[in-house]
Scaffold this motif. Structure first.
Motif, PDB file in Angstrom:
ATOM      1  N   TRP A 199      24.690 -13.143   5.476  1.00  0.00           N
ATOM      2  CA  TRP A 199      26.080 -12.710   5.355  1.00  0.00           C
ATOM      3  C   TRP A 199      26.409 -12.347   3.908  1.00  0.00           C
ATOM      4  O   TRP A 199      27.062 -11.322   3.645  1.00  0.00           O
ATOM      5  N   ILE A 200      25.962 -13.158   2.975  1.00  0.00           N
ATOM      6  CA  ILE A 200      26.224 -12.858   1.562  1.00  0.00           C
ATOM      7  C   ILE A 200      25.563 -11.537   1.168  1.00  0.00           C
ATOM      8  O   ILE A 200      26.165 -10.687   0.489  1.00  0.00           O
ATOM      9  N   LEU A 201      24.316 -11.349   1.589  1.00  0.00           N
ATOM     10  CA  LEU A 201      23.619 -10.091   1.268  1.00  0.00           C
ATOM     11  C   LEU A 201      24.356  -8.885   1.847  1.00  0.00           C
ATOM     12  O   LEU A 201      24.519  -7.857   1.190  1.00  0.00           O
ATOM     13  N   ALA A 244      19.347  -8.127   4.271  1.00  0.00           N
ATOM     14  CA  ALA A 244      19.924  -9.082   5.221  1.00  0.00           C
ATOM     15  C   ALA A 244      19.198  -9.007   6.562  1.00  0.00           C
ATOM     16  O   ALA A 244      18.850 -10.038   7.158  1.00  0.00           O
ATOM     17  N   LEU A 245      18.953  -7.787   7.038  1.00  0.00           N
ATOM     18  CA  LEU A 245      18.258  -7.617   8.314  1.00  0.00           C
ATOM     19  C   LEU A 245      16.834  -8.164   8.242  1.00  0.00           C
ATOM     20  O   LEU A 245      16.354  -8.824   9.180  1.00  0.00           O
ATOM     21  N   ALA A 246      16.143  -7.893   7.136  1.00  0.00           N
ATOM     22  CA  ALA A 246      14.776  -8.389   6.980  1.00  0.00           C
ATOM     23  C   ALA A 246      14.745  -9.906   6.978  1.00  0.00           C
ATOM     24  O   ALA A 246      13.840 -10.526   7.566  1.00  0.00           O
ATOM     25  N   LEU A 247      15.733 -10.519   6.333  1.00  0.00           N
ATOM     26  CA  LEU A 247      15.801 -11.976   6.281  1.00  0.00           C
ATOM     27  C   LEU A 247      16.002 -12.554   7.685  1.00  0.00           C
ATOM     28  O   LEU A 247      15.342 -13.528   8.074  1.00  0.00           O
ATOM     29  N   LEU A 248      16.890 -11.961   8.460  1.00  0.00           N
ATOM     30  CA  LEU A 248      17.148 -12.441   9.812  1.00  0.00           C
ATOM     31  C   LEU A 248      15.928 -12.251  10.709  1.00  0.00           C
ATOM     32  O   LEU A 248      15.585 -13.130  11.507  1.00  0.00           O
ATOM     33  N   ARG A 249      15.271 -11.103  10.586  1.00  0.00           N
ATOM     34  CA  ARG A 249      14.101 -10.824  11.436  1.00  0.00           C
ATOM     35  C   ARG A 249      12.942 -11.755  11.126  1.00  0.00           C
ATOM     36  O   ARG A 249      12.135 -12.077  12.004  1.00  0.00           O
TER      37      ARG A 249
END
Length: 630
Positions: A387-389, A398-403
């Motif tokens: 969310w911060i990213l 952010a998407l890469a972190l979630l994936r």
């Protein structure tokens, strides 16, 4: 497409869950919903697509979307088809599509849904006839009152309510505490009021309160609200400052404020805080009053004595108040003032809220730096960082972190993509319904292997009611509940009062009001607290412990004996396993709550969710309150 997958989806909010679907609808992605329904068998998409097409006048296409689900035997699709037909003016066809047989008429759920359909079709007499055999159920009696409002049927409704209200009046003298419907007196006053017979409503309900001829505390609240709506300040003063002050003083104070007597409202609240045996229940109404006047510093000081309480703590509520007032730096300062013991005891809550507040204050780099100091497996950390990213425009990071976090649901990525206009990519990246269901079965099997034989678990049996849509609760709660409870028929998870907590915390072990206690179990020691008086009510969840439920417990304590505890695996409760539970004693307690009170709880829960949703906090409080308010 098969019913097994559809039941799993409805029960656990698997697949493309309702919040994502709502976002897609808001963004005009009806065609994408149609495709997901037809190609992937996504029920929530089908439901939303049918409604959207129906509103656009595309009735036949809406029916076509539902057809495969009906052919698969999915009962909810039949009811959705009836709604589409009714909206199109094909009344008889709509009613015939779901008209209950003899077995259906025995189900209050089926009768409730069919009565609503009849009322919308203008067949109110038939609707009343369908409901009448089930009017001893509180929520069915409420449905009768709701459907007949403004329809010129008040006298007929009063005749149906009268014997039930009289039964409730006599119950307390006969020491019958489980009389049903327990809301008959409240609803009788409500119908009298809307019929223009306000004096009679006040006189009748006031006499019941004065004589103690009522069973549930909702009746007190109904009377207080009635007096407030009609400016009956003197009667409200007597009620609010008498023996029922704990439940009704806040209504008297708000009525004074509405009448331009805010100083008197403040004075009476402060007097009770200074002199009452249990003063903390009066702090929050005063905090709200001061907040409405912009006296934020004073509001903080009113709540401060509770900040280190193990229960009835108003700390989180004050944080929300500061946030709403735009005092973000002050909100950040309060957590930093807490002791090391407090931070350790509430580590997940503290960390996620600190990240959220830093982000809200625009201190994104500081938030990310703080996140890096936390254990990488901390609950909700990945979502908080993402969310911060995203807030700083670093969407791909952010998407890469979630994936990369295999423990997260694919919906986390999908929701972020949808918000950034990449809906087709979001849906394409979601696993199929069958794949998600298969993965869920594997997880359940692994959990079962870890738990051991099912003989140590609670087992609940209940009858399935055909035609009733299940309540929709977040999947993490559904799965968590299933991890502790074996249910023979899992169509609806909050259908009955499970009394699950009794298996882990016997009633005999519950201590006295306001006294933090420890419960020794074979594998752990559980810290718990009790407050308030009335029917016993457990608020249990994870990771939310006593602090996480503090605002809700404080609100409920005026009418229930509320038990909260720290989940296993969190200090000071220590265990080798983390129990996930959601039990609000639904049938026994929460369905007795009046609509105003439900809205109040929903407001508390919504504030909690808005504070914690993007940082990965559990949605249990919000979901429980939605279930209560529905």
């Amino acid at each position: 497409m098969n019913v097994d997958d559809l039941e799993w989806q409805s029960r656990t909010l698997g697949g493309i869950f309702p919040r994502l679907v709502t976002t897609l609808v808001e963004r005009g992605e009806v065609e994408l919903l149609v495709q997901a329904a037809s190609k992937q068998g996504e029920w929530f998409c089908a439901q939303a697509a049918a409604r959207g097409l129906s509103r656009a006048g595309k009735v036949e296409r809406a029916l076509k979307v539902l057809e495969p689900f009906i052919e698969a035997g999915w009962n909810r699709a039949r009811w959705e088809r009836a709604e589409v037909l009714l909206e199109a003016g094909r009344v008889q066809q709509a009613l015939d599509a779901v008209r209950p047989d003899e077995e259906g008429l025995a189900s209050e759920w089926v009768c409730r849904d069919f009565a609503k359909l009849l009322a919308r079709a203008g067949r109110l007499d038939e609707a009343i006839t369908v409901l009448t055999p089930h009017l001893d159920k509180e929520w069915i009696l409420s449905t009768l009152v709701e459907l007949t409002e403004g329809q010129g049927r008040d006298e007929q409704v009063l005749e149906l309510i009268a014997p039930r209200a009289q039964r409730a009046r006599s119950a307390r003298g006969e020491e019958r505490w489980s009389v049903k419907p327990s809301n008959a007196q409240d609803l009788q006053a409500q119908v009298l009021e809307r019929a223009g017979r306000v004096d009679e409503a006040v006189r009748t309900l006031g006499a019941d309160i004065a004589a103690g001829h009522f069973v549930v505390q909702n009746t007190l609240i109904a009377y207080a609200e009635l007096l407030r709506r009609h400016g009956r300040l003197e009667e409200l003063r007597v009620l609010g400052t008498g023996k029922h002050a704990g439940e009704t003083l806040a209504y008297y104070a708000r009525a004074l404020e509405d009448d331009g007597q805010a100083d008197e409202a403040e004075a009476v609240l402060r007097r009770f805080i200074a002199t009452a045996e249990y003063p903390d229940r009066f702090r929050w109404p005063l905090i709200e009053l001061l907040g409405r006047q912009g006296r934020i510093e004073e509001a903080v000081e009113v709540g401060r004595p509770t900040f280190d309480y193990r229960d009835a703590c108003l700390f989180e509520g004050i944080i929300q108040l500061l946030h709403e007032a735009g005092r973000l730096h002050d909100a950040l300062a309060l957590p930093d003032e807490r002791s090391a013991e407090f931070v350790e005891e509430h580590s997940s809550w503290f960390s996620s809220n600190r990240i959220w507040l830093l982000g809200e204050a625009g201190l994104h780099e500081e938030a990310l730096a703080y996140a890096e100091t936390l254990p990488p497996d901390m609950y909700g950390l990945t979502v908080s960082k993402a969310w911060i990213l995203e807030e700083t425009g670093r969407l791909e990071e952010a998407l890469a972190l979630l994936r990369a976090d295999t423990g997260l649901q694919s919906s986390e990525v999908a929701e972020l993509l949808i918000w950034h206009g990449r809906a087709a990519e979001a849906i394409a990246g979601m696993p199929s319904l069958a794949e998600q269901h298969a993965a869920s079965r594997q997880r359940d099997a692994a959990k079962q292997a870890d738990r051991g034989p099912p003989s140590s678990l609670v087992r609940v049996r209940r009858q399935r009611h055909r035609g009733r849509p299940p309540l929709l609760l977040p999947s993490e709660i559904q799965a968590a509940f299933a991890a502790v409870v074996h249910v023979d028929d899992e169509a609806e998870l909050v259908d009955v009062d499970f009394h699950v907590v009794g298996a882990a915390c016997p009633l005999a072990a519950v201590g006295t009001a306001g006294s933090p206690s420890c419960l020794d179990r074979p594998d752990c020691t559980i810290a718990f607290s009790v407050q308030g008086e009335g029917p016993l009510l457990f608020l249990v969840g994870a990771p939310a412990g006593r602090a996480g439920f503090a605002a809700l417990a404080h609100e409920l304590a005026g009418r229930f004996r509320v038990v909260t505890h720290d989940p296993r695996g969190q200090a000071p409760a220590r265990s080798r396993a983390l129990i996930w539970l959601l039990s609000l004693n639904v049938a026994a307690s929460t369905r007795r709550l009046d609509s105003f009170f439900c809205r109040r709880l929903f407001t508390i829960a919504q504030a909690s969710q808005e504070a914690n949703e993007t940082s990965g906090q559990s949605h249990s409080l919000m979901a429980a309150t939605r279930a209560v308010a529905s």
